[in-house]
Design a protein around this motif. Structure first.
Motif, mmCIF file in Angstrom:
data_model
loop_
_atom_site.group_PDB
_atom_site.id
_atom_site.type_symbol
_atom_site.label_atom_id
_atom_site.label_comp_id
_atom_site.label_asym_id
_atom_site.label_seq_id
_atom_site.Cartn_x
_atom_site.Cartn_y
_atom_site.Cartn_z
ATOM 1 N N TYR A 109 0.812 -1.347 0.086
ATOM 2 C CA TYR A 109 0.010 -0.115 0.012
ATOM 3 C C TYR A 109 0.914 1.236 0.082
ATOM 4 O O TYR A 109 1.892 1.229 0.495
ATOM 5 N N ALA A 110 0.240 2.278 -0.570
ATOM 6 C CA ALA A 110 0.921 3.715 -0.174
ATOM 7 C C ALA A 110 1.107 3.916 1.206
ATOM 8 O O ALA A 110 0.222 3.301 2.123
ATOM 9 N N PRO A 111 1.776 4.793 1.639
ATOM 10 C CA PRO A 111 1.914 5.100 3.213
ATOM 11 C C PRO A 111 0.750 5.389 4.031
ATOM 12 O O PRO A 111 -0.112 6.104 3.450
ATOM 13 N N PHE A 112 0.614 4.584 5.159
ATOM 14 C CA PHE A 112 -0.567 4.739 5.818
ATOM 15 C C PHE A 112 -0.661 4.493 7.107
ATOM 16 O O PHE A 112 0.731 3.993 7.884
ATOM 17 N N ASN A 113 -1.228 5.163 8.091
ATOM 18 C CA ASN A 113 -1.600 4.493 9.335
ATOM 19 C C ASN A 113 -2.816 4.403 9.397
ATOM 20 O O ASN A 113 -3.950 4.965 8.917
ATOM 21 N N LEU A 114 -3.168 3.192 10.412
ATOM 22 C CA LEU A 114 -4.282 2.612 10.680
ATOM 23 C C LEU A 114 -4.579 2.058 12.076
ATOM 24 O O LEU A 114 -3.748 1.720 12.826
ATOM 25 N N LEU A 115 -5.828 2.386 12.472
ATOM 26 C CA LEU A 115 -6.162 2.076 13.977
ATOM 27 C C LEU A 115 -7.286 1.229 13.739
ATOM 28 O O LEU A 115 -8.465 1.544 12.994
ATOM 29 N N LEU A 116 -7.248 0.064 14.555
ATOM 30 C CA LEU A 116 -8.479 -0.752 14.472
ATOM 31 C C LEU A 116 -8.852 -0.907 15.952
ATOM 32 O O LEU A 116 -7.825 -1.218 16.934
ATOM 33 N N ALA A 117 -10.183 -0.863 16.328
ATOM 34 C CA ALA A 117 -10.623 -1.140 17.714
ATOM 35 C C ALA A 117 -11.779 -2.143 17.641
ATOM 36 O O ALA A 117 -12.481 -2.370 16.913
ATOM 37 N N ASP A 118 -11.646 -3.113 18.789
ATOM 38 C CA ASP A 118 -12.714 -3.900 19.056
ATOM 39 C C ASP A 118 -12.911 -3.638 20.619
ATOM 40 O O ASP A 118 -12.682 -2.802 21.190
ATOM 41 N N GLY A 119 -13.645 -4.720 21.008
ATOM 42 C CA GLY A 119 -14.052 -4.812 22.674
ATOM 43 C C GLY A 119 -12.980 -4.858 23.498
ATOM 44 O O GLY A 119 -13.278 -4.747 24.702
ATOM 45 N N GLY A 214 -9.257 20.641 1.200
ATOM 46 C CA GLY A 214 -9.719 20.969 2.179
ATOM 47 C C GLY A 214 -10.360 19.960 3.239
ATOM 48 O O GLY A 214 -10.324 18.976 2.857
ATOM 49 N N THR A 215 -10.667 20.374 4.349
ATOM 50 C CA THR A 215 -11.509 19.721 5.076
ATOM 51 C C THR A 215 -12.792 19.198 4.533
ATOM 52 O O THR A 215 -13.577 20.141 4.398
ATOM 53 N N ARG A 216 -13.023 18.021 4.407
ATOM 54 C CA ARG A 216 -14.449 17.521 3.724
ATOM 55 C C ARG A 216 -15.481 17.153 4.930
ATOM 56 O O ARG A 216 -16.634 17.161 4.602
ATOM 57 N N ALA A 217 -14.917 16.594 5.918
ATOM 58 C CA ALA A 217 -15.749 16.022 6.968
ATOM 59 C C ALA A 217 -15.131 16.035 8.325
ATOM 60 O O ALA A 217 -13.952 15.736 8.459
ATOM 61 N N SER A 218 -15.966 16.275 9.368
ATOM 62 C CA SER A 218 -15.465 16.103 10.769
ATOM 63 C C SER A 218 -16.267 15.137 11.439
ATOM 64 O O SER A 218 -17.708 14.951 11.250
ATOM 65 N N THR A 219 -15.603 14.165 12.176
ATOM 66 C CA THR A 219 -16.381 12.989 12.578
ATOM 67 C C THR A 219 -15.873 12.765 14.020
ATOM 68 O O THR A 219 -14.984 12.825 14.383
ATOM 69 N N VAL A 220 -17.000 12.398 14.800
ATOM 70 C CA VAL A 220 -17.017 12.157 16.267
ATOM 71 C C VAL A 220 -17.515 10.759 16.430
ATOM 72 O O VAL A 220 -18.721 10.551 15.959
ATOM 73 N N VAL A 221 -16.790 9.768 17.021
ATOM 74 C CA VAL A 221 -17.435 8.442 17.283
ATOM 75 C C VAL A 221 -17.507 8.060 18.792
ATOM 76 O O VAL A 221 -16.262 8.548 19.399
ATOM 77 N N LEU A 222 -18.427 7.540 19.505
ATOM 78 C CA LEU A 222 -18.489 7.254 20.955
ATOM 79 C C LEU A 222 -18.992 6.078 20.977
ATOM 80 O O LEU A 222 -19.916 5.433 20.589
ATOM 81 N N ILE A 223 -18.304 5.040 21.734
ATOM 82 C CA ILE A 223 -18.475 3.628 21.746
ATOM 83 C C ILE A 223 -18.552 3.284 23.262
ATOM 84 O O ILE A 223 -17.466 3.620 23.968
ATOM 85 N N ASP A 224 -19.599 2.620 23.815
ATOM 86 C CA ASP A 224 -19.621 2.211 25.188
ATOM 87 C C ASP A 224 -19.076 0.905 25.487
ATOM 88 O O ASP A 224 -18.689 0.100 24.402
ATOM 89 N N ALA A 225 -19.072 0.278 26.618
ATOM 90 C CA ALA A 225 -18.567 -1.014 26.809
ATOM 91 C C ALA A 225 -19.433 -2.086 26.242
ATOM 92 O O ALA A 225 -18.556 -3.480 26.091
#
Length: 250
Positions: A109-119, A214-225
């Motif tokens: 892949y071209a250069p990237f940073n990736l974050l993955l989360a699960d429980g 430019g900035t196309r989107a702002s995103t907020v994610v909230l995930i509980d336990a």
């Protein structure tokens, strides 16, 4: 995404809180935040050119977000980086297992940073340079450099998220304000990514205005336990003109 801060296991209610901006060419076709028609368990905005995404959530409160790494000398060829988000959110493998498999092919892949989360874990994978980490509880930040690189806009967003988490507030206004921040730091504080001082200055705020990019989107994610939560999106056109907003609960 081109800038994000993420709070992991650092709030009394929310297991994960992510706030970030996607910077992109305004002409690139994009679908607004929604469940994907071909995989309704995946919720996020969508790049209509490649079919992938930049940030989203999936079944069981899984989350994925990707940024590009800025290096004008690096190859930009390879599979779509948006597929890194889409493939994880469509699947069911634990984040750590998925990251292990990706690490073996990440150089394609071209250069990237990736974050993955699960429980259970928050996993980071970068391919420029190659690096993998399981991130601990706390606040982490990422832009177009390495994870937790102290770029001024990354530090400012991390500080804003840390304050919001400590306040245990319900209103998201402080996070939206931080994502809309147009502060430009001193030249001496800017990173040197090989694009020249003028472009470093232009790209230095959290929120970037431009006719073509430019900035196309702002995103907020909230995930509980329990894997329940919300994903919010605010969208922008050329010169930062607001074009709409969405909220999906899951």
């Amino acid at each position: 995404m081109c800038l994000l801060a993420i709070g992991w296991l650092h709030h009394p209610h929310w297991r994960l809180v992510m706030a970030g901006n996607r910077d992109e060419f305004h002409a690139r076709p994009t679908a607004a935040l929604a469940p994907w028609q071909d995989e309704t368990s995946v919720i996020g905005g969508r790049d209509l050119r490649s079919g992938g995404g930049w940030a989203g959530v999936g079944a069981g409160g899984r989350m994925a977000v990707v940024t590009n790494v800025r290096d004008p000398q690096a190859s930009q060829t390879g599979p779509s980086r948006g597929a890194l988000v889409a493939d994880y959110l469509r699947g069911r493998d634990p984040a750590g297992t998925h990251i292990e498999r990706l690490a073996r092919i990440s150089a394609a892949y071209a250069p990237f940073n990736l974050l993955l989360a699960d429980g259970h874990s928050l996993e980071y994978l970068g391919n420029h340079p190659a690096e993998r980490q399981t991130l601990g509880p706390g606040v982490h930040g990422m832009s177009n450099g390495a994870i937790d690189a102290p770029w001024p806009k990354t530090r400012r967003l991390m500080d804003a998220l840390s304050s919001w988490l400590a306040a245990d507030a319900d209103a998201l206004d402080p996070l939206w304000q931080a994502l809309a921040d147009e502060h430009r730091p001193a030249d001496s504080d800017l990173p040197d990514t090989g694009i020249g001082l003028e472009r470093e200055r232009w790209l230095s705020p959290a929120f970037i205005r431009g006719d073509d990019y430019g900035t196309r989107a702002s995103t907020v994610v909230l995930i509980d336990a329990d894997g329940h939560g919300e994903i919010h999106e605010r969208r922008f056109g050329p010169q930062g003109v607001a074009t709409g907003q969405s909220l999906v609960a899951f």
